[in-house]
Each structure stands twice: as structure tokens, then as C-alpha cells.
Scaffold this motif. Structure first.
Motif, PDB file in Angstrom:
ATOM      1  N   SER A 246       8.681  31.345   9.979  1.00 37.68           N
ATOM      2  CA  SER A 246       9.653  30.307  10.336  1.00 37.68           C
ATOM      3  C   SER A 246       8.965  29.117  10.995  1.00 37.68           C
ATOM      4  O   SER A 246       9.239  27.957  10.655  1.00 37.68           O
ATOM      5  N   GLY A 247       8.052  29.395  11.937  1.00 37.39           N
ATOM      6  CA  GLY A 247       7.371  28.311  12.636  1.00 37.39           C
ATOM      7  C   GLY A 247       6.552  27.440  11.714  1.00 37.39           C
ATOM      8  O   GLY A 247       6.556  26.205  11.833  1.00 37.39           O
ATOM      9  N   LEU A 248       5.839  28.054  10.768  1.00 35.39           N
ATOM     10  CA  LEU A 248       5.000  27.273   9.858  1.00 35.39           C
ATOM     11  C   LEU A 248       5.835  26.446   8.887  1.00 35.39           C
ATOM     12  O   LEU A 248       5.447  25.324   8.526  1.00 35.39           O
ATOM     13  N   GLN A 249       6.979  26.967   8.469  1.00 40.76           N
ATOM     14  CA  GLN A 249       7.850  26.153   7.626  1.00 40.76           C
ATOM     15  C   GLN A 249       8.425  24.975   8.413  1.00 40.76           C
ATOM     16  O   GLN A 249       8.614  23.893   7.872  1.00 40.76           O
ATOM     17  N   MET A 250       8.672  25.186   9.714  1.00 41.99           N
ATOM     18  CA  MET A 250       9.125  24.089  10.555  1.00 41.99           C
ATOM     19  C   MET A 250       8.033  23.031  10.719  1.00 41.99           C
ATOM     20  O   MET A 250       8.328  21.851  10.925  1.00 41.99           O
ATOM     21  N   PHE A 251       6.774  23.444  10.637  1.00 43.71           N
ATOM     22  CA  PHE A 251       5.658  22.490  10.649  1.00 43.71           C
ATOM     23  C   PHE A 251       5.845  21.469   9.530  1.00 43.71           C
ATOM     24  O   PHE A 251       5.732  20.257   9.727  1.00 43.71           O
ATOM     25  N   ILE A 252       6.141  21.973   8.341  1.00 45.35           N
ATOM     26  CA  ILE A 252       6.333  21.089   7.187  1.00 45.35           C
ATOM     27  C   ILE A 252       7.578  20.237   7.364  1.00 45.35           C
ATOM     28  O   ILE A 252       7.569  19.018   7.143  1.00 45.35           O
ATOM     29  N   ALA A 253       8.686  20.875   7.764  1.00 46.82           N
ATOM     30  CA  ALA A 253       9.944  20.149   7.905  1.00 46.82           C
ATOM     31  C   ALA A 253       9.843  19.027   8.935  1.00 46.82           C
ATOM     32  O   ALA A 253      10.327  17.909   8.709  1.00 46.82           O
ATOM     33  N   MET A 254       9.183  19.286  10.068  1.00 48.73           N
ATOM     34  CA  MET A 254       9.089  18.266  11.104  1.00 48.73           C
ATOM     35  C   MET A 254       8.109  17.170  10.715  1.00 48.73           C
ATOM     36  O   MET A 254       8.319  15.996  11.048  1.00 48.73           O
ATOM     37  N   ALA A 255       7.033  17.536  10.025  1.00 49.26           N
ATOM     38  CA  ALA A 255       6.099  16.519   9.550  1.00 49.26           C
ATOM     39  C   ALA A 255       6.805  15.552   8.602  1.00 49.26           C
ATOM     40  O   ALA A 255       6.626  14.333   8.690  1.00 49.26           O
ATOM     41  N   LEU A 256       7.617  16.086   7.706  1.00 48.33           N
ATOM     42  CA  LEU A 256       8.367  15.235   6.778  1.00 48.33           C
ATOM     43  C   LEU A 256       9.372  14.364   7.536  1.00 48.33           C
ATOM     44  O   LEU A 256       9.515  13.169   7.254  1.00 48.33           O
ATOM     45  N   LEU A 257      10.082  14.970   8.493  1.00 45.27           N
ATOM     46  CA  LEU A 257      11.087  14.220   9.241  1.00 45.27           C
ATOM     47  C   LEU A 257      10.457  13.072  10.018  1.00 45.27           C
ATOM     48  O   LEU A 257      10.986  11.962  10.065  1.00 45.27           O
ATOM     49  N   ALA A 258       9.297  13.334  10.622  1.00 42.96           N
ATOM     50  CA  ALA A 258       8.665  12.321  11.452  1.00 42.96           C
ATOM     51  C   ALA A 258       8.061  11.183  10.636  1.00 42.96           C
ATOM     52  O   ALA A 258       8.099  10.016  11.059  1.00 42.96           O
ATOM     53  N   TRP A 259       7.516  11.485   9.456  1.00 47.10           N
ATOM     54  CA  TRP A 259       6.726  10.492   8.736  1.00 47.10           C
ATOM     55  C   TRP A 259       7.400   9.940   7.481  1.00 47.10           C
ATOM     56  O   TRP A 259       6.864   9.020   6.864  1.00 47.10           O
ATOM     57  N   THR A 260       8.570  10.448   7.128  1.00 48.95           N
ATOM     58  CA  THR A 260       9.270   9.904   5.961  1.00 48.95           C
ATOM     59  C   THR A 260       9.624   8.423   6.146  1.00 48.95           C
ATOM     60  O   THR A 260       9.468   7.633   5.198  1.00 48.95           O
ATOM     61  N   PRO A 261      10.108   7.978   7.335  1.00 48.62           N
ATOM     62  CA  PRO A 261      10.373   6.534   7.474  1.00 48.62           C
ATOM     63  C   PRO A 261       9.123   5.685   7.232  1.00 48.62           C
ATOM     64  O   PRO A 261       9.190   4.650   6.542  1.00 48.62           O
ATOM     65  N   SER A 262       7.992   6.104   7.777  1.00 46.15           N
ATOM     66  CA  SER A 262       6.752   5.340   7.569  1.00 46.15           C
ATOM     67  C   SER A 262       6.302   5.415   6.119  1.00 46.15           C
ATOM     68  O   SER A 262       5.760   4.434   5.571  1.00 46.15           O
ATOM     69  N   PHE A 263       6.526   6.559   5.479  1.00 40.23           N
ATOM     70  CA  PHE A 263       6.154   6.710   4.068  1.00 40.23           C
ATOM     71  C   PHE A 263       6.912   5.707   3.205  1.00 40.23           C
ATOM     72  O   PHE A 263       6.318   5.009   2.359  1.00 40.23           O
ATOM     73  N   PHE A 264       8.220   5.606   3.416  1.00 39.98           N
ATOM     74  CA  PHE A 264       9.005   4.653   2.627  1.00 39.98           C
ATOM     75  C   PHE A 264       8.653   3.209   2.982  1.00 39.98           C
ATOM     76  O   PHE A 264       8.666   2.327   2.119  1.00 39.98           O
ATOM     77  N   HIS A 265       8.345   2.970   4.242  1.00 38.43           N
ATOM     78  CA  HIS A 265       7.983   1.616   4.663  1.00 38.43           C
ATOM     79  C   HIS A 265       6.663   1.175   4.018  1.00 38.43           C
ATOM     80  O   HIS A 265       6.549   0.034   3.541  1.00 38.43           O
TER      81      HIS A 265
END
Length: 445
Positions: A246-265
Motif C-alpha cells: 500500500s505504501g509503495l503504491q501511494m508513492f506513485i499516487a502522491m508523485a503523480l498528484l504533486a507533479w501533474t500540474p507542473s507536467f502539464f505546465h
């Protein structure tokens, strides 16, 4: 003689009447859910203004990731001890204090003049938010019948994603129009208003009365000594695998949540507001994945509980394939669709993992087990996810970092596979039966 006559007439007149209105539990849920939204809005508004902070203070991606990750780190470190304090000092007043702390800290972020001051503000946001998830859901569950626990828990978990959506989307829009400082200020002021309303409506006395009238009998796990609780939280290979997966999958989910705005920008040439709204949609997909993963897991495991592990394994490997393929494609509709599907699937392990932890720990320590799962999610995923992605981005570029992050799912998948293998043996050794045998009997009212 008179007493027997009075007793005969007593049923209608002496039957205990609730000290709180019948709709009070739902009011508690609504206010607790509102504070949960404020919690995640205050936490995630930062991600929407990454580009502005980077440009104004000349920050590296690693520094930006640290500002996001420090909140999750403090949540992970303090969830367990603060939950124990709340059980003893009073859950309702603890929630009010927590909301005031994170709201004032968010206002502090709004007036920060440097990276150091912003880091201190974010640190205190994490301190305030640390125990809200475990204590908040404990308050809600205490005033409802046992038969509604799964529904309420699922709604509460998904509420984190909805709050993230609002924080990123609203934060981006406010920052675009009025600057990044007002984005933080708006979230802080909202939290203070909700804390004031919550404190005036939800009290320890009313919660106790509502629990007696409508809820379940209070548990005793919170009073048990730590030396008896801790071994039971790590008593099998499979429960440890559930924590890790669960923790490692949250690693991926939080990385996406944090950096998706910058990715689209950066790669889709979106302004701050548009990038925030797009990222908010992806965060909503993450919340939907949590709900759907739990539903699918429950349906498939009705006759074979071990299938919960299969759902976790499938989500892990599915997210790896979808996200790895998506981030290697050029910007465009195909890439966006694959990343969206990967985001949906990556969060699908949350429900099955929580169910597996509940099945592998005695009901007497169920709340503490959930706090331990939160701890694992924070230390393995929520805290390092944004920071590690930022550090990788400093070396390989953001796109290169996002191409590497999905490989974490291979390790989480291995944890779920090992847990699936050891699960039946661990249940027999611990003397626990899955699912229905572990479901608590609903108290009579």
C-alpha cells in the motif's frame, strides 16, 4: 402496589430518549468531511503554485518536492502518537485544535518571504494534519451503526482525493487571478471558519450521547498498553506485505498528484489555472480508483478472500504498464489517456490493502491498525514520493523522473504477491477468519 402499576405503563414514558437529534450523526459526518476537505486543500494547494514559486524564488525541483513531502512526512511520524493522545484527551477537541494549527500554518505560508519560512509553514501544516484522518474517521464511526462502517470509511478515504482536487483546482485559479499568496490565504481562512463551526456543534458530550443512541459500543483498544498493541500490528508476513504494498503504491499516487500540474505546465504549455484544473481531474480519477478498487475487491472476494491480494497485484502491475507506456509517448491525447488510466489503477490498491490489514489484525486493535497503515502510507509513499521525484527531475528532467517512478509498482506488486502466498497460512496461525467472521456484531440499541 403503585410501583407495579407504574411499571406497566412505563414502556412509552421511560424508554431512553436520544439526547441529540436523530440527524446529528449525519451532521457530524458532514462537518468532519468538510474539515477533511480543508485538510487536503491546505496540503495540496502548494502543488498548484509550483511554477510561480519556482520562478519567484528560483527554487529547484528538489526544493519544491521537499515542500510537498514534509507535510506527509510529519503526518507519517505523528499520526500514531497524536491518535493515542486524542483517544485520551478527547477526539472532538483534538480535531478542532488540529484544524486551527494547520489553518494558521497555511496562513503563515501566505506571508512567507523565503524558502525557509515556507518550509516552516509547511512543517506546521503537517503537524496540524497529522492525526486528522485516523481521529476524524474514529469520530464518524462512533456515532453510526456498525453496518455503515464500510460505506463511511470508503467515503472518507475518497474525500482526501476530492479535497486534493479542490485544493489544486481552486488554488490554481486563485493564484492565476490574485497571486499565489492569496491561494494559501483562502485555504487557511476556510479552515478557521470550519474549525469554529465544528467546535460549536461537535462536543465530547454530544458524541457520547449520539454513540449511545445510534452508534456502536466504544472500544477499549485505545486504553490497552503499547507493549500489547505493537506486536499484534506486525504479527504476520502478510500484514507487513499489505503495509509495504500500500505504501509503495501511494508513492506513485502522491508523485503523480504533486507533479501533474507542473507536467502539464511544462509539456502541454498550459497556464497555471489550466494546469491546476487538468491535474485536479487526474486527482479525481485517483479518488475514483480508490472507490472502484474497494468495490471490485469486495465483489471478487465474496467466496475467496485471497482474491483481495490478486486485485492489489493486478492494480500494481497495471499501473506500471500504463504509466511507463504513457510517459514514453509524445505529448498528446494518447499519452494523456494512458496516464489517466494509470492514475486510476494505481490508486485501486487502497481499499483492498485496508481490508487485508483489517482481516489480519484483531478487531480490538482495528483503529490502531488503520493508524499503522497510515504511517506506512506516509513514510513509504506520501512523504518520499514528491521529494524523490523532484530530486530525479533535477538530474533527468521532470519527464525522465516520471518515466522512472512507475518502476516502484514492480516492488509493490511483489509485496502483494508474497502476501497472497502467505495469507491463508497466517490466518490459520493467528486464529482469524476472513471477512464475515471478523465483522463485529452490531450492538443492540
Amino acid at each position: 402496589m403503585g410501583s407495579s402499576t407504574a411499571d406497566a405503563a412505563a414502556p412509552e414514558t421511560t424508554r431512553p430518549r436520544p439526547a441529540v437529534p436523530r440527524g446529528y450523526p449525519w451532521l457530524v459526518f458532514a462537518l468532519s468531511f468538510g474539515l477533511l476537505l480543508s485538510d487536503y486543500m491546505s496540503r495540496q494547494v502548494l502543488n498548484a503554485v509550483f511554477p510561480m514559486l519556482k520562478a519567484e524564488w528560483l527554487l529547484s525541483d528538489g526544493q519544491l518536492g521537499t515542500l510537498s513531502g514534509i507535510v506527509a512526512l510529519m503526518v507519517g511520524l505523528l499520526t500514531f502518537p497524536l491518535s493515542l493522545v486524542a483517544d485520551r484527551w478527547g477526539r472532538a477537541r483534538s480535531l478542532v485544535v488540529a484544524a486551527v494549527v494547520w489553518s494558521l500554518a497555511t496562513l503563515g505560508c501566505a506571508v512567507s518571504a523565503s524558502y525557509g519560512e515556507m518550509f516552516l509553514g509547511r512543517f506546521m501544516v503537517g503537524v496540524g494534519e497529522a492525526a486528522y484522518g485516523s481521529v476524524g474517521i474514529a469520530v464518524v464511526l462512533s456515532v453510526f451503526p456498525v453496518r455503515l462502517r464500510a460505506t463511511l470509511s470508503g467515503a472518507f478515504i475518497a474525500g482526501g482525493s476530492f479535497g486534493s482536487v479542490l485544493g489544486v483546482a481552486a488554488g490554481g485559479a486563485i493564484a492565476q487571478e490574485h497571486g499565489w499568496r492569496w491561494a494559501f490565504a483562502a485555504m487557511g481562512l476556510l479552515g478557521l471558519v470550519l474549525a469554529a463551526v465544528y467546535g460549536s456543534v461537535v462536543t465530547e458530550q454530544k458524541l457520547t450521547a449520539a454513540a449511545r443512541a445510534y452508534g456502536a459500543a466504544p472500544g477499549t483498544a485505545g486504553r490497552a498498553p503499547l507493549r500489547t498493541l505493537l506486536p499484534r500490528l506486525f504479527s504476520s508476513v502478510s500484514v507487513i506485505c499489505a503495509y509495504v504494498g500500500s505504501g509503495l503504491q501511494m508513492f506513485i499516487a502522491m508523485a503523480l498528484l504533486a507533479w501533474t500540474p507542473s507536467f502539464f505546465h511544462r509539456y502541454y504549455a498550459m497556464d497555471t489555472a489550466d494546469a491546476g484544473f487538468a491535474a485536479g481531474g487526474f486527482a479525481l480519477l485517483g479518488g475514483t480508483g480508490m472507490v472502484l478498487g474497494g468495490i471490485v475487491s469486495d465483489r471478487l472476494s465474496r467466496t475467496a478472500p485471497v482474491r483481495k491480494w490478486s486485485v492489489g497485484l493486478t492494480c500494481s502491475l497495471g499501473s506500471f504498464l500504463l504509466l511507463t507506456t504513457g510517459f514514453h509517448l509524445p505529448p498528446g491525447p494518447a499519452q494523456a489517456v494512458l496516464i489517466a488510466l494509470g492514475t486510476l489503477v494505481a490508486s485501486g490498491t487502497a481499499g483492498p490493502a485496508a481490508a487485508m490489514v483489517a482481516n489480519l489484525t484483531p478487531p480490538a486493535v482495528a483503529a490502531t491498525a488503520m493508524a499503522t497503515l497510515t504511517l506506512a502510507n506516509s513514510l513509504l509513499g506520501l512523504a518520499p514520493g514528491p521529494a524523490v521525484t523532484g530530486l530525479l527531475a533535477d538530474r533527468t528532467g521532470l519527464l525522465g523522473a516520471l518515466q522512472l517512478i512507475p518502476w516502484v509498482a514492480v516492488v509493490s506488486g511483489a509485496a502483494f504477491a508474497l502476501g497472497r502466498f502467505t495469507y491463508p497460512r497466517d490466518l490459520r496461525r493467528l486464529g482469524l477468519l476472513p471477512d464475515t467472521a471478523l465483522a463485529p456484531v452490531e450492538p443492540r440499541t
